[in-house]
Design an enzyme around this catalytic site. Structure first.
Site, PDB file in Angstrom:
ATOM      1  N   GLY A  28       2.401 -19.722  44.262  1.00 56.44           N
ATOM      2  CA  GLY A  28       3.200 -20.527  45.180  1.00 56.44           C
ATOM      3  C   GLY A  28       2.313 -21.628  45.704  1.00 56.44           C
ATOM      4  O   GLY A  28       1.363 -22.025  45.042  1.00 56.44           O
ATOM      5  N   SER A  71      -0.393 -22.409  48.271  1.00 49.42           N
ATOM      6  CA  SER A  71      -1.272 -21.591  49.118  1.00 49.42           C
ATOM      7  C   SER A  71      -1.307 -22.089  50.563  1.00 49.42           C
ATOM      8  O   SER A  71      -1.425 -21.288  51.489  1.00 49.42           O
ATOM      9  CB  SER A  71      -2.691 -21.550  48.535  1.00 49.42           C
ATOM     10  N   CYS A  74      -2.939 -17.052  41.134  1.00 55.50           N
ATOM     11  CA  CYS A  74      -2.942 -18.485  41.458  1.00 55.50           C
ATOM     12  C   CYS A  74      -3.117 -18.702  42.973  1.00 55.50           C
ATOM     13  O   CYS A  74      -4.213 -18.523  43.478  1.00 55.50           O
ATOM     14  CB  CYS A  74      -1.673 -19.145  40.895  1.00 55.50           C
ATOM     15  N   ARG A 104      -9.399 -25.035  44.573  1.00 53.61           N
ATOM     16  CA  ARG A 104      -7.947 -25.191  44.491  1.00 53.61           C
ATOM     17  C   ARG A 104      -7.602 -26.335  43.532  1.00 53.61           C
ATOM     18  O   ARG A 104      -8.310 -27.337  43.482  1.00 53.61           O
ATOM     19  CB  ARG A 104      -7.443 -25.492  45.902  1.00 53.61           C
ATOM     20  N   ARG A 136      -1.219 -26.020  37.906  1.00 57.97           N
ATOM     21  CA  ARG A 136      -2.046 -26.606  38.978  1.00 57.97           C
ATOM     22  C   ARG A 136      -3.035 -25.540  39.454  1.00 57.97           C
ATOM     23  O   ARG A 136      -3.248 -25.322  40.651  1.00 57.97           O
ATOM     24  CB  ARG A 136      -1.163 -27.077  40.151  1.00 57.97           C
ATOM     25  N   HIS A 181      -0.669 -16.899  35.592  1.00 59.90           N
ATOM     26  CA  HIS A 181       0.561 -16.212  36.011  1.00 59.90           C
ATOM     27  C   HIS A 181       1.087 -15.265  34.933  1.00 59.90           C
ATOM     28  O   HIS A 181       1.988 -15.642  34.192  1.00 59.90           O
ATOM     29  CB  HIS A 181       1.665 -17.241  36.280  1.00 59.90           C
ATOM     30  N   GLU A 235       3.070 -13.013  35.368  1.00 64.91           N
ATOM     31  CA  GLU A 235       4.481 -12.723  35.720  1.00 64.91           C
ATOM     32  C   GLU A 235       5.447 -13.690  35.057  1.00 64.91           C
ATOM     33  O   GLU A 235       6.649 -13.437  35.032  1.00 64.91           O
ATOM     34  CB  GLU A 235       4.653 -12.718  37.247  1.00 64.91           C
TER      35      GLU A 235
END
Lengths: 205, 303
Positions: free
Chosen positions: A49, A51, A81, A110, A140, A181, A183
């Site tokens: 998401g 951060s 992430c 980041r 990203r 990710h 997921e």
């Protein structure tokens, strides 16, 4: 042994995908937005998401401190992430006021792989999941710039131009973090790896 | 629609998964319209998950009239420099050169938007041709699926931008959700005729019928002005909200922005929404959509 209950921090981000992946990996998964809900889970996933948004909401709604206490007490947590950034003791290129939960002795940069146009997917060797490479989706994405002695590096991505590789998955004790990710793929082996960590932790308690 | 995993071990950029996956990360969040670096910082401070860089917010586009175009690259770059969260920007419908420019500037998402004056009254841009992902507006399921077929990686219900009136946002989101529900109830023999009626590719219609949702993230836009508006759209099934004029056309933008972020996360908790709604100062002045002439309805743009 009873099925572990694993929460997904649901302040913002790709919560649904983690709930599905955890269920596929035979855990009982549920969203967590409040301190009371955090108290009821055996372990937690911090999703991908934004951060800065996640950190702000965690502070605002009183989840940050209880989360730090649970981490200090040994609760297993997996961050992807933005979740990796939340588990880092030190953040580079974050907002000045950006707080993390911390727990993993690492420095995370980041958006290190660049903006969305540089976002990519790639096969990647993951220590402990040796049958086939994991498919990494990097959006990203951050990378790990430095790790302390207690941190085990689980995956590195070879540099695009030159020999320098980047650390993209780590584990320290009961804490697991990936830049990418899992997921978003159909491959739930990393989630299964985490569920196994949770089961081992619960069995040892 | 290639949502199947690629087996290549070499890094690949601009894939459908990377584009759609970016939108997945924005879920549960608020994307705010900003016209300069200062507003972008206020939005980031308030907890926005992304900002939409544009020259004039829709309420001003309405007021000023004339042709609304892509923003000045300098302004977009200043906003990219000012914040660390993702930056989106708008191109005109069918104006693929504006989209090429936005991609070259490094924006994170392109909104092919009906809020700007359309450049092509027949064709939208071919969004598969870009590395940068696109979000597009839709008033119904067929429109959403046509945009996805063209390569959109995220959909927002259109609403009626710049009105501060949530009625059209509700209408469009309900329409999309109802049509998805209807597809779910059809037997597989009926999906071909449904695709014909929706004027959308059969494969996508079948995918929606199986998933019970769009294959991409669905946000709501156009008319959200209060924390309760944002929570309403979430409860109706939006996975996040765009707020345009509602924030920076209000009395206290920083406070309202933070309040809308809170209400979007805790959309099902009336107590938190109540607290977020206190003392926000003046909301933007609204426009009643039923008095809006057809030619001034942005939602009619795009097809």
């Amino acid at each position: 042994m009873s099925t572990p209950v694993i929460g997904v921090l649901a302040l913002q981000g790709d919560v649904r995908e983690h709930l599905v992946a955890l269920a596929e990996a035979d855990a009982l998964a549920r969203p967590v937005r409040r301190a009371e809900e955090l108290a009821e889970v055996d372990a937690l996933v911090i999703p991908g998401g934004e951060s800065t948004t996640m950190s702000k909401l965690a502070l605002l709604f009183g989840v940050m401190d209880p989360l730090r206490e649970r981490v200090a007490a040994g609760m297993p947590v997996y961050g992807t992430c933005a979740g990796m950034i939340m588990l880092a003791d030190k953040i580079l290129d974050g907002r000045e006021d950006q707080e993390s939960v911390g727990g993993i002795d690492m420095t995370v940069r980041r958006n290190a792989f660049g903006r969305q146009n540089e976002s990519f997917e790639s096969g990647i060797a993951f220590k402990g999941l040796d049958d086939a490479p994991v498919h990494g989706v990097f959006i990203r994405a951050p990378w790990v710039e430095a790790v302390g002695a207690g941190v085990e590096v689980l995956a590195e991505l070879p540099g695009a131009d030159g020999p320098e590789s980047r650390i993209v998955a780590v584990r320290q004790g009961n804490l697991l973090a990936t830049s990418f990710h899992p997921e978003l793929t159909g491959d739930h082996r990393v989630h299964a790896y985490f569920v196994k960590m949770v089961e081992e932790h619960l069995a040892a308690e | 629609m290639s949502t199947t995993p690629t087996t290549a071990d070499q890094p690949q950029i601009g894939t459908a998964r990377v584009k759609r996956g970016m939108a997945e990360q924005l879920k549960g969040g608020v994307i705010m319209d900003v016209v300069n670096a200062e507003q972008a910082k206020i939005a980031e401070d308030a907890g926005a998950v992304a900002v939409m860089a544009l020259e004039r917010v829709p309420a001003d586009i309405r007021k000023d009239g004339g042709v609304a175009r892509m923003s000045d690259p300098n302004m977009i770059e200043e906003i990219i420099e000012a914040v660390s969260i993702p930056v989106m920007a708008k191109s005109r419908i069918g104006h693929f050169v504006e989209a090429q420019v936005l991609q070259s500037l490094g924006v994170d998402y392109i909104d092919e938007s009906e809020v700007l004056t359309p450049a092509d009254e027949v064709n939208h841009s071919d969004k598969w041709a870009f590395t940068t992902p696109f979000v597009c507006g839709a008033t119904n399921l067929g429109e959403a699926l046509r945009r996805i077929a063209e390569g959109a990686a995220m959909i927002r219900s259109k609403g009626e931008a710049g009105t501060g009136n949530v009625v059209e946002a509700v209408r469009h989101l309900r329409q999309i959700k109802n049509e998805i529900g209807h597809l779910r109830a059809l037997d597989h023999n009926e999906l071909y005729a449904a695709a014909k009626e929706l004027r959308a590719p059969y494969e996508l219609v079948k995918e929606v019928a199986e998933l019970g949702k769009l294959p991409v993230v669905l946000f709501s836009a156009g008319g959200v002005a209060t924390p309760a508006d944002a929570a309403l759209m979430r409860q109706l099934g939006a996975e996040g909200v765009f707020v345009g004029s509602g924030i920076f056309k209000s009395g206290d933008p920083a406070k309202r922005a933070a309040a809308i972020v809170k209400a979007t996360t805790f959309f099902d908790d009336p107590k938190i929404i109540a607290d977020a709604s206190r003392n926000l100062g003046e909301a933007m002045v609204g426009i009643n959509c039923d008095t809006l002439p057809e030619t001034e309805r942005y939602a009619n743009r795009g097809w």
